[in-house]
Design a protein around this motif. Structure first.
Motif, short mmCIF file in Angstrom:
data_model
loop_
_atom_site.label_atom_id
_atom_site.label_comp_id
_atom_site.label_asym_id
_atom_site.label_seq_id
_atom_site.Cartn_x
_atom_site.Cartn_y
_atom_site.Cartn_z
N TYR A 82 3.19 22.68 -24.06
CA TYR A 82 2.59 21.59 -24.82
C TYR A 82 2.63 20.31 -23.98
O TYR A 82 3.68 19.90 -23.50
N LEU A 83 1.46 19.68 -23.82
CA LEU A 83 1.38 18.43 -23.08
C LEU A 83 1.32 17.22 -24.00
O LEU A 83 1.74 16.13 -23.61
N SER A 84 0.78 17.41 -25.21
CA SER A 84 0.67 16.31 -26.15
C SER A 84 0.50 16.86 -27.56
O SER A 84 -0.10 17.92 -27.75
N ILE A 85 1.02 16.12 -28.54
CA ILE A 85 0.86 16.52 -29.94
C ILE A 85 0.39 15.34 -30.78
O ILE A 85 0.49 15.37 -32.01
N TYR A 86 -0.17 14.32 -30.15
CA TYR A 86 -0.53 13.10 -30.86
C TYR A 86 -1.92 12.62 -30.44
O TYR A 86 -2.16 12.41 -29.25
N ARG A 87 -2.84 12.50 -31.41
CA ARG A 87 -4.18 11.94 -31.19
C ARG A 87 -4.89 12.61 -30.02
O ARG A 87 -5.57 11.97 -29.22
N VAL A 88 -4.75 13.92 -29.97
CA VAL A 88 -5.33 14.68 -28.87
C VAL A 88 -6.85 14.72 -28.96
O VAL A 88 -7.56 14.50 -27.97
N LEU A 89 -7.36 15.00 -30.14
CA LEU A 89 -8.80 15.18 -30.30
C LEU A 89 -9.57 13.93 -29.91
O LEU A 89 -10.53 13.99 -29.13
N GLU A 90 -9.14 12.79 -30.41
CA GLU A 90 -9.88 11.56 -30.14
C GLU A 90 -9.78 11.11 -28.69
O GLU A 90 -10.63 10.35 -28.21
N ARG A 91 -8.75 11.57 -27.98
CA ARG A 91 -8.56 11.17 -26.58
C ARG A 91 -9.29 12.09 -25.60
O ARG A 91 -9.28 11.84 -24.39
N THR A 92 -9.90 13.15 -26.11
CA THR A 92 -10.58 14.11 -25.24
C THR A 92 -12.09 13.88 -25.30
O THR A 92 -12.67 13.92 -26.38
N GLU B 105 -2.61 20.05 -34.32
CA GLU B 105 -3.32 19.39 -33.22
C GLU B 105 -2.39 19.24 -32.02
O GLU B 105 -1.31 18.68 -32.12
N SER B 106 -2.85 19.75 -30.87
CA SER B 106 -2.01 19.69 -29.68
C SER B 106 -2.85 19.98 -28.44
O SER B 106 -3.92 20.60 -28.52
N LEU B 107 -2.36 19.52 -27.31
CA LEU B 107 -2.95 19.82 -26.01
C LEU B 107 -2.00 20.76 -25.28
O LEU B 107 -0.82 20.45 -25.12
N VAL B 108 -2.51 21.93 -24.87
CA VAL B 108 -1.65 22.98 -24.35
C VAL B 108 -2.20 23.49 -23.01
O VAL B 108 -3.38 23.83 -22.90
N TYR C 269 -17.84 21.27 -46.98
CA TYR C 269 -17.27 21.15 -45.65
C TYR C 269 -15.75 21.26 -45.68
O TYR C 269 -15.09 20.68 -46.54
N GLN C 270 -15.23 22.02 -44.70
CA GLN C 270 -13.79 22.07 -44.47
C GLN C 270 -13.49 21.30 -43.19
O GLN C 270 -14.00 21.65 -42.12
N GLU C 271 -12.69 20.26 -43.29
CA GLU C 271 -12.26 19.51 -42.12
C GLU C 271 -10.98 20.16 -41.57
O GLU C 271 -10.11 20.56 -42.33
N PHE C 272 -10.90 20.26 -40.25
CA PHE C 272 -9.77 20.93 -39.60
C PHE C 272 -8.86 19.99 -38.83
O PHE C 272 -7.66 20.26 -38.70
N CYS C 273 -9.39 18.92 -38.28
CA CYS C 273 -8.58 18.07 -37.41
C CYS C 273 -9.30 16.74 -37.20
O CYS C 273 -10.51 16.74 -36.97
N PRO C 274 -8.59 15.62 -37.30
CA PRO C 274 -7.14 15.45 -37.47
C PRO C 274 -6.67 15.47 -38.93
O PRO C 274 -5.47 15.37 -39.18
N VAL C 275 -7.61 15.56 -39.89
CA VAL C 275 -7.25 15.66 -41.30
C VAL C 275 -7.85 16.95 -41.85
O VAL C 275 -8.72 17.56 -41.23
#
Length: 257
Positions: free
Chosen positions: A74-84, A14-17, A120-126
């Motif tokens: 890379y701009l962020s590698i922490y809690r990216v998905l939930e913050r978008t 998980e990352s913001l690029v 189901y396959q979960e991909f992110c964040p778990v």
């Protein structure tokens, strides 16, 4: 200074690029481009230009130009998905380990007359793999509901093929299913069938290797708290064979779980 044109949310990890590379080039670079990185699949989302413009600062531009005009940052590698915000996700991209990219566009979700049980396959964040009696949107709503004992603020997942096991855990003809330890999968489905008040059961706790893209059915799902849901449908197999054959051929050759 050349302004980066693209902003991506990558799922593995998980990352913001920020990048000068278009999705096809970015996917190939992430999967195969660096000698320091092992070759592997990639799943990422392109964010809208409007959202990218609000996040990219002059400092980001300067740092990218100092590195290389075509490199990514890379701009962020922490809690990216939930913050978008969910409306910022413009397209999804599935990249095979040899750098072939399939682009998925969002569409209104249409529930299918599916089987009794789902995988189901979960991909992110778990990254667990679970069986469930809930169809995709119901599953998304439950797992992102903060009122549940265990929940996530956001989740990306996909449904995988179950074949005849989706209706009958005792089905005999399962030779076309490529998953390891099918008997364990059957046991999880049996438990789900017997415990009517339990809508999900974990099959694998962590994704340990690449996923077989050819087992994806329906599409990629993006969920967030508050009932937010976005669906990026997979093309039908005939369309994959005719219009996306290089990607499909690569997906058929890949190994995973």
């Amino acid at each position: 200074m050349s302004h980066p044109k693209y902003l991506y949310v990558s799922l593995m990890p998980e990352s913001l690029v920020a990048s000068h590379l278009a999705p096809e080039e970015f996917g190939a670079y992430v999967a195969t481009g660096s000698k320091k990185r092992a070759r592997g699949q990639a799943i990422f989302f392109k964010l809208t230009d409007a959202h990218a413009g609000g996040l990219l600062t002059p400092d980001h531009v300067r740092r990218m130009d100092e590195r290389h005009p075509r490199r990514s940052l890379y701009l962020s590698i922490y809690r990216v998905l939930e913050r978008t915000p969910i409306e910022a996700f413009e397209s999804a991209h599935l990249t095979t380990d040899d750098g072939r990219v399939l682009t998925l566009k969002p569409a209104p979700y249409v529930p299918a007359a599916g089987p009794r049980f789902h995988l189901y396959q979960e991909f992110c964040p778990v990254t667990p793999r679970v069986v469930s009696s809930l169809e995709p949107r119901e599953f998304a709503a439950r797992i992102t509901d903060p009122a549940e004992p265990v929940s996530l603020p956001a989740l990306v997942f996909a449904e995988l093929q179950l074949g005849r096991l989706g209706d009958d855990p005792e089905a005999a003809d399962t030779n076309n299913l490529p998953y390891p330890n099918l008997e364990h999968l059957r046991d999880c489905l049996r438990e789900l069938r017997l415990k009517h008040g339990k809508p999900t059961k974990t099959v694998i706790r962590y994704l340990q290797q690449d996923v077989l893209f050819r087992t994806l059915t329906g599409g990629l799902c993006l969920a967030a708290a508050g009932g937010q849901f976005a669906w990026f449908p997979m093309p039908a197999q005939e369309e994959l064979e005719i219009h996306h054959f290089p990607w499909w051929r690569s997906a058929l050759r890949s190994f995973g779980a």
